[in-house]
Design a protein around this motif. Sequence first.
Motif, short mmCIF file in Angstrom:
data_model
loop_
_atom_site.label_atom_id
_atom_site.label_comp_id
_atom_site.label_asym_id
_atom_site.label_seq_id
_atom_site.Cartn_x
_atom_site.Cartn_y
_atom_site.Cartn_z
N PRO A 1 10.33 -14.75 -46.17
CA PRO A 1 10.90 -16.00 -45.70
C PRO A 1 10.78 -16.18 -44.18
O PRO A 1 10.95 -15.24 -43.42
N TYR A 2 10.47 -17.42 -43.80
CA TYR A 2 10.27 -17.76 -42.39
C TYR A 2 11.49 -18.49 -41.83
O TYR A 2 12.15 -19.25 -42.54
N ASP A 3 11.74 -18.29 -40.56
CA ASP A 3 12.63 -19.19 -39.85
C ASP A 3 11.88 -20.50 -39.64
O ASP A 3 10.65 -20.50 -39.55
N VAL A 4 12.61 -21.61 -39.57
CA VAL A 4 11.95 -22.91 -39.42
C VAL A 4 11.09 -22.94 -38.15
O VAL A 4 10.09 -23.68 -38.09
N SER A 5 11.42 -22.12 -37.16
CA SER A 5 10.66 -22.11 -35.91
C SER A 5 9.31 -21.44 -36.06
O SER A 5 8.44 -21.58 -35.19
N GLU A 6 9.10 -20.69 -37.14
CA GLU A 6 7.85 -19.95 -37.31
C GLU A 6 7.10 -20.33 -38.57
O GLU A 6 6.07 -19.73 -38.89
N ALA A 7 7.58 -21.33 -39.29
CA ALA A 7 6.97 -21.68 -40.58
C ALA A 7 5.58 -22.26 -40.42
O ALA A 7 5.35 -23.10 -39.54
N PRO A 8 4.63 -21.85 -41.24
CA PRO A 8 3.28 -22.43 -41.19
C PRO A 8 3.32 -23.92 -41.51
O PRO A 8 4.09 -24.36 -42.37
N ALA A 9 2.50 -24.68 -40.86
CA ALA A 9 2.42 -26.12 -41.10
C ALA A 9 1.49 -26.40 -42.29
O ALA A 9 0.74 -25.54 -42.75
N GLY A 10 1.55 -27.63 -42.78
CA GLY A 10 0.62 -28.07 -43.81
C GLY A 10 0.94 -27.56 -45.20
O GLY A 10 0.07 -27.56 -46.07
N VAL A 11 2.19 -27.14 -45.45
CA VAL A 11 2.60 -26.65 -46.77
C VAL A 11 3.59 -27.63 -47.37
O VAL A 11 4.56 -28.02 -46.71
N GLN A 12 3.36 -28.03 -48.60
CA GLN A 12 4.30 -28.93 -49.28
C GLN A 12 5.52 -28.13 -49.72
O GLN A 12 5.40 -27.09 -50.39
N ARG A 13 6.71 -28.61 -49.33
CA ARG A 13 7.94 -27.89 -49.67
C ARG A 13 9.01 -28.87 -50.15
O ARG A 13 9.03 -30.03 -49.73
N LEU A 14 9.90 -28.37 -50.98
CA LEU A 14 11.06 -29.14 -51.43
C LEU A 14 12.19 -28.89 -50.45
O LEU A 14 12.63 -27.76 -50.27
#
Length: 220
Positions: free
Chosen positions: A37-50
């Motif tokens: 799990p990522y913190d929102v500050s480090e999350a990869p872009a371009g991924v569809q999420r709910l």
Amino acid sequence: MIFSRRRADAGRRGRDEQATEPSAGQDATGSTPARGPYDVSEAPAGVQRLDLGSLHIPAVPDVEVRVQADPQGVVQQVVLVHGGNALQLGVFAAPRSEGIWDEVRDEIRQSLVADGATAQETPGEYGTELRARVRTQDGVTDLRFLGVDGPRWMVRGVFQGAAAVDPAAAGPLDECLGGLVVDRGQEAKPVREPLPLRLPREMTDQQSGAAAADDGPRRA
């Protein structure tokens, strides 16, 4: 109220060493971690999420997201289902200076043993896990508890089904866990307080539309 959505669209280490990492959003090599799990500050872009508020769950084929909420739309439970396996997710506030999974895990173990269940600690991808066998009305059930300590948050996961005894059987559920994103927010919260979760926007929009239709003019 239960919202169920099937995601048909298209291990990171434990975070005890978070304080030694060079900066938020980077691992020891200075790049974005390959697995959450990522913190929102480090999350990869371009991924569809709910978007469930504090938790953003990646879209993984054939994984159904079951969200149980009260009449006010406050989410009480999030469970991901794939075949005969399930993964229940929870996210909690934690202190800035240290993780809380070790302490939480010990309390879970003591509670299980007090209820007559068997519980054993085992090594896992995210650190020490807890495997338990409990008796229910449906018979004996295996559970696998894991925790991931992040910056001021902790994710707790509970696997059921074959994935509870064989991590390799988790398949797409493990993919969801590895792509999970936590949006902790900046508000001060008591340690271990559940972080707020909400119904997806699409669900609230549907409810609003249905309520508007019910309140509209009616002809005799």
